[in-house]
Write a protein that holds these residues in place. Structure first.
Motif, mmCIF file in Angstrom:
data_model
loop_
_atom_site.group_PDB
_atom_site.id
_atom_site.type_symbol
_atom_site.label_atom_id
_atom_site.label_comp_id
_atom_site.label_asym_id
_atom_site.label_seq_id
_atom_site.Cartn_x
_atom_site.Cartn_y
_atom_site.Cartn_z
ATOM 1 N N PHE A 127 43.975 41.345 34.483
ATOM 2 C CA PHE A 127 43.272 42.293 33.629
ATOM 3 C C PHE A 127 41.894 41.843 33.153
ATOM 4 C CE2 PHE A 127 47.730 43.445 33.305
ATOM 5 C CZ PHE A 127 47.684 44.814 33.451
ATOM 6 N N GLU A 128 41.614 40.566 33.168
ATOM 7 C CA GLU A 128 40.355 40.088 32.606
ATOM 8 C C GLU A 128 39.310 39.750 33.666
ATOM 9 O OE1 GLU A 128 40.956 37.082 29.568
ATOM 10 O OE2 GLU A 128 42.964 37.849 29.169
ATOM 11 N N LEU A 129 39.576 40.080 34.904
ATOM 12 C CA LEU A 129 38.652 39.734 35.986
ATOM 13 C C LEU A 129 37.286 40.386 35.804
ATOM 14 C CD1 LEU A 129 40.619 39.791 39.357
ATOM 15 C CD2 LEU A 129 39.589 37.832 38.214
ATOM 16 N N GLU A 130 36.249 39.585 36.029
ATOM 17 C CA GLU A 130 34.870 40.085 35.989
ATOM 18 C C GLU A 130 34.213 40.042 37.363
ATOM 19 O OE1 GLU A 130 32.919 37.699 33.079
ATOM 20 O OE2 GLU A 130 34.099 38.488 31.401
ATOM 21 N N SER A 131 34.630 39.113 38.215
ATOM 22 C CA SER A 131 34.063 39.037 39.566
ATOM 23 C C SER A 131 35.070 38.424 40.524
ATOM 24 C CB SER A 131 32.764 38.222 39.572
ATOM 25 O OG SER A 131 33.033 36.848 39.331
ATOM 26 N N VAL A 132 34.989 38.901 41.772
ATOM 27 C CA VAL A 132 35.843 38.378 42.843
ATOM 28 C C VAL A 132 34.975 38.197 44.079
ATOM 29 C CG1 VAL A 132 37.781 38.833 44.381
ATOM 30 C CG2 VAL A 132 37.930 39.506 41.972
ATOM 31 N N GLU A 133 35.008 36.989 44.645
ATOM 32 C CA GLU A 133 34.312 36.729 45.905
ATOM 33 C C GLU A 133 35.275 36.043 46.850
ATOM 34 O OE1 GLU A 133 30.091 35.573 46.183
ATOM 35 O OE2 GLU A 133 30.846 33.746 47.145
ATOM 36 N N ILE A 134 35.371 36.594 48.048
ATOM 37 C CA ILE A 134 36.320 36.065 49.034
ATOM 38 C C ILE A 134 35.593 35.777 50.332
ATOM 39 C CG2 ILE A 134 38.373 36.556 50.413
ATOM 40 C CD1 ILE A 134 39.331 38.346 48.105
ATOM 41 N N GLU A 135 35.735 34.553 50.805
ATOM 42 C CA GLU A 135 35.230 34.152 52.111
ATOM 43 C C GLU A 135 36.361 33.431 52.831
ATOM 44 O OE1 GLU A 135 31.554 31.668 54.178
ATOM 45 O OE2 GLU A 135 31.944 31.472 52.035
ATOM 46 N N ALA A 136 36.930 34.108 53.810
ATOM 47 C CA ALA A 136 38.077 33.542 54.525
ATOM 48 C C ALA A 136 38.037 34.037 55.963
ATOM 49 C CB ALA A 136 39.386 33.952 53.847
ATOM 50 N N SER A 137 37.611 33.185 56.847
ATOM 51 C CA SER A 137 37.338 33.605 58.224
ATOM 52 C C SER A 137 38.589 34.049 58.974
ATOM 53 C CB SER A 137 36.659 32.463 58.987
ATOM 54 O OG SER A 137 37.498 31.317 59.017
ATOM 55 N N ASN A 138 39.763 33.555 58.566
ATOM 56 C CA ASN A 138 40.994 33.897 59.269
ATOM 57 C C ASN A 138 41.818 34.949 58.536
ATOM 58 O OD1 ASN A 138 42.518 33.412 61.655
ATOM 59 N ND2 ASN A 138 44.007 32.230 60.480
ATOM 60 N N LEU A 139 41.256 35.536 57.490
ATOM 61 C CA LEU A 139 41.995 36.506 56.680
ATOM 62 C C LEU A 139 42.377 37.726 57.506
ATOM 63 C CD1 LEU A 139 42.926 36.957 53.710
ATOM 64 C CD2 LEU A 139 40.862 38.335 53.418
ATOM 65 N N LYS A 140 43.659 38.115 57.399
ATOM 66 C CA LYS A 140 44.148 39.285 58.135
ATOM 67 C C LYS A 140 44.558 40.424 57.213
ATOM 68 C CE LYS A 140 45.721 36.859 62.297
ATOM 69 N NZ LYS A 140 44.943 35.653 62.021
ATOM 70 N N SER A 141 44.949 40.120 55.982
ATOM 71 C CA SER A 141 45.428 41.165 55.082
ATOM 72 C C SER A 141 44.954 40.891 53.660
ATOM 73 C CB SER A 141 46.960 41.235 55.116
ATOM 74 O OG SER A 141 47.448 42.230 54.254
ATOM 75 N N LEU A 142 44.380 41.917 53.032
ATOM 76 C CA LEU A 142 43.899 41.792 51.648
ATOM 77 C C LEU A 142 44.355 42.996 50.853
ATOM 78 C CD1 LEU A 142 42.179 40.663 49.316
ATOM 79 C CD2 LEU A 142 40.208 41.835 50.328
ATOM 80 N N LEU A 143 45.052 42.746 49.751
ATOM 81 C CA LEU A 143 45.405 43.764 48.773
ATOM 82 C C LEU A 143 44.779 43.365 47.452
ATOM 83 C CD1 LEU A 143 48.849 45.422 48.121
ATOM 84 C CD2 LEU A 143 47.472 44.575 46.235
ATOM 85 N N ALA A 144 43.914 44.234 46.920
ATOM 86 C CA ALA A 144 43.256 43.972 45.637
ATOM 87 C C ALA A 144 43.506 45.160 44.723
ATOM 88 C CB ALA A 144 41.766 43.737 45.830
ATOM 89 N N ASN A 145 44.347 44.956 43.732
ATOM 90 C CA ASN A 145 44.692 46.001 42.768
ATOM 91 C C ASN A 145 44.026 45.643 41.450
ATOM 92 O OD1 ASN A 145 45.834 47.902 41.096
ATOM 93 N ND2 ASN A 145 47.896 47.679 41.917
ATOM 94 N N PHE A 146 42.876 46.269 41.195
ATOM 95 C CA PHE A 146 42.117 45.977 39.994
ATOM 96 C C PHE A 146 42.481 46.965 38.883
ATOM 97 C CE2 PHE A 146 38.899 44.620 43.357
ATOM 98 C CZ PHE A 146 39.250 43.282 43.266
ATOM 99 N N VAL A 147 42.006 46.669 37.690
ATOM 100 C CA VAL A 147 42.181 47.566 36.554
ATOM 101 C C VAL A 147 40.811 47.768 35.925
ATOM 102 C CG1 VAL A 147 44.573 46.926 36.084
ATOM 103 C CG2 VAL A 147 42.737 45.600 35.055
ATOM 104 N N ASN A 148 40.686 48.823 35.152
ATOM 105 C CA ASN A 148 39.400 49.099 34.502
ATOM 106 C C ASN A 148 39.171 48.146 33.345
ATOM 107 O OD1 ASN A 148 38.580 51.242 36.159
ATOM 108 N ND2 ASN A 148 39.941 52.638 35.103
#
Length: 253
Positions: A127-148
């Protein structure tokens, strides 16, 4: 039985025994009140653990020399964790393949990089997230469920990404266009409550599944996806166009 320090000391001895026995999967979930349940250092340097779950634990102070050299899957939930402790933890999981962080308080800035084997990321209701940065060359699946309010979200090119699900992400039409052009292997795209999307243009010979759910500002979707098998839409009446026909999908909130 009253939960007190002596009981938690006993639990810690059980944990130490598990570590000494080369346990592969360890689930530390709500075993003691958080004020007593500091994760033992031996857990954080265990060479045998391949799956580790930490829920309702005390992660307010973590060492900077964590070394989970065999860990493949990490699940963290319902904890208080500040940014530096997050970085300390994932920095010690160099061969991790799956990570999930759910309902973590105190966590404001997530930066994931330097994990060459990481294939799956789930970020759910932090709930307190302000920023997200992802660098993953082998990433196959991403689920990001944010809130306001939704955090600033930066996904660097992941050339192996196949499945993407976003909830309440402040992403724009251009952001989505750039993402799809830089990640051409995406097969499943799930967009939920992305309130800044207005006109979506998708051209892909890989995408098989598309979902648009309650993207309230969405006006138009144009798709050229010859391998599309499933299209789901939940919202007001919208007009869709494809490379073979034009059709409308109707559903109400």
């Amino acid at each position: 039985m009253q939960i007190d320090e002596s009981y938690c000391a006993l639990v810690n001895r059980w944990i130490e025994y598990a570590i000494e026995s080369n346990v592969k999967e360890l689930n530390l979930s709500n075993i003691c009140p958080p004020k007593y349940s500091q994760v033992p250092k031996s857990v954080l340097v265990a060479k045998s653990i391949t799956k580790l779950t930490l829920c309702f634990c005390n992660l307010k102070s973590l060492p900077n020399d964590i070394n989970l050299s065999s860990l493949k899957k990490l699940v963290v939930g319902r904890v208080y964790m500040e940014d530096q402790n997050f970085q300390n933890l994932i920095a010690g999981c160099l061969v991790v393949e799956e990570i999930k962080f759910e309902h973590c308080k105190g966590l404001k800035n997530i930066c994931v990089s330097g994990l060459p084997k990481l294939m799956v990321i789930e970020l759910v209701n932090n709930f307190e997230l302000e920023s997200v940065e992802i660098e993953a060359s082998n990433l196959k699946s991403l689920l990001a469920n944010f809130v306001n309010p939704s955090p600033i979200f930066n996904l660097l090119p992941c050339e192996n990404l196949k499945n993407l699900a976003l909830y309440s992400a402040n992403v724009t039409d251009k952001w989505l266009h750039d993402l799809l052009s830089k990640n051409p292997l995406i097969q499943s795209l799930d967009l939920n409550c992305c309130k800044m999307l207005k006109t979506i243009n998708i051209s892909s010979d890989r995408i098989q599944n598309l979902t648009f759910n309650r993207c309230r500002a969405l006006i138009e979707v144009n798709i050229a996806t010859p391998k599309l098998h499933r299209l789901k839409y939940f919202g007001n009446r919208k007009s869709f166009s494809s490379n073979t026909s034009t059709f409308s999908v109707v559903s109400s909130f």
